[in-house]
Design a protein around this motif. Structure first.
Motif, PDB file in Angstrom:
ATOM      1  N   PRO A  72       0.813  -1.211   0.000  1.00 42.58           N
ATOM      2  CA  PRO A  72       0.000   0.000   0.000  1.00 42.58           C
ATOM      3  C   PRO A  72       0.855   1.275   0.000  1.00 42.58           C
ATOM      4  O   PRO A  72       1.788   1.388   0.800  1.00 42.58           O
ATOM      5  N   TRP A 100      -6.340  -4.443   3.260  1.00 46.55           N
ATOM      6  CA  TRP A 100      -7.130  -3.666   2.310  1.00 46.55           C
ATOM      7  C   TRP A 100      -8.601  -3.814   2.656  1.00 46.55           C
ATOM      8  O   TRP A 100      -9.081  -4.926   2.868  1.00 46.55           O
ATOM      9  N   LYS A 152      -2.211  -9.397  -3.457  1.00 45.76           N
ATOM     10  CA  LYS A 152      -2.221  -9.189  -2.014  1.00 45.76           C
ATOM     11  C   LYS A 152      -1.669 -10.410  -1.284  1.00 45.76           C
ATOM     12  O   LYS A 152      -1.827 -11.525  -1.705  1.00 45.76           O
ATOM     13  N   SER A 204      -2.621   0.876  -4.815  1.00 40.97           N
ATOM     14  CA  SER A 204      -2.120  -0.489  -4.644  1.00 40.97           C
ATOM     15  C   SER A 204      -1.638  -1.110  -5.945  1.00 40.97           C
ATOM     16  O   SER A 204      -1.974  -0.651  -7.022  1.00 40.97           O
TER      17      SER A 204
END
Ligand code: ATP
Ligand code: MG
Length: 231
Positions: free
Chosen positions: A110, A148, A227, A223
């Motif tokens: 991030p 997130w 992830k 982003s």
């Protein structure tokens, strides 16, 4: 900022209206001069002095928080900022009684458009509050977690295993100057809230499991697409 200003106004209003009341009473006493009244005027003037000192202390306490600094927004790597802040927090050696466990979004790094010094101030406040709450629970860990919430919002949580917050206390913790600590100023969360709102995010808290608190803030973030979680 409006809430912060309202809290400060409230805090300043009390000593200022006390000063005004004592001054008016002194004026009345002087109009009907007698030796007894003279002593009352001296006592009232003492009270005026004390209240004026109280008002100037409020201003001084505020100065330490509202240092004049131009806010500078830049691209900030959130994980790096969190690691740096944890190192900074170690200046307070009480933190060494606790393990700080980082659970950060790793691959999908991030990035914030933010003032790094201000975000660091928020995190430091939350870390210190967590450590304060666990002061007598040696060895209790402090977790810092990021995740997130959506493609454009990141959430950072500071999780402690301390004494927690009851409902009554919980309704006041964001008010300027609200503190339950002997040496607290009660400005940490009020300032943190102002900073997070100015960055387009929210700050909130809930109970921890099995004890303690979870303080979280959300912020707009940029982003990559992948992830993962770093343990
Ligand atoms: N993690 C926590 N666990 C339990 N209580 C907390 C926690 N964080 C905040 N509080 C409560 O909220 C109050 C306000 O917190 P805040 O950070 O605004 O001020 P403070 O820590 O008392 O003083 P300072 O201005 O030095 O930060 C605290 O006094 C405490 O009662
Ligand atoms: Mg604090």
């Amino acid at each position: 900022m409006g809430e912060l200003a309202a809290g400060i106004a409230h805090e300043m209003n009390q000593p200022l209206s006390a000063i005004s009341n004592y001054a008016q009473a002194s004026k009345r006493l002087l109009q009907s001069a007698s030796q007894e009244n003279e002593l009352k005027v001296v006592a009232a003037l003492d009270k005026i002095c004390n209240q004026a000192i109280r008002a100037s202390e409020v201003i001084n306490r505020l100065r330490t928080f509202v240092k004049k600094r131009v806010t500078q927004r830049e691209l900030v790597d959130l994980n790096e900022l969190i690691r740096e802040t944890v190192n900074l927090a170690k200046v307070d050696t009480r933190i060494l009684n606790h393990e700080i466990i980082l659970e950060l979004c790793h691959h999908n790094k991030p990035q914030l458009i933010a003032d790094p010094v201000q975000i660091q101030q928020v995190l430091l406040n939350l870390i210190r509050n967590g450590i304060d709450a666990m002061e007598h629970i040696k060895g209790a860990p402090l977790h810092i977690h990021s995740q997130w919430l959506s493609d454009v919002m990141i959430e950072v949580s500071v999780i402690d295993y301390g004494h927690g917050i009851d409902v009554e206390t919980g309704s006041s913790i964001f008010n300027p100057f609200f503190t339950t600590k002997e040496t607290g100023m009660g400005m940490g969360l009020a300032v943190s809230q102002t900073i997070i709102h100015a960055h387009g995010g929210r700050i909130y808290f809930g109970p921890g499991r099995p004890s303690g608190c979870i303080f979280s803030f959300s912020l707009p973030a940029i982003s990559d697409s992948q992830k993962d979680i770093e343990k």
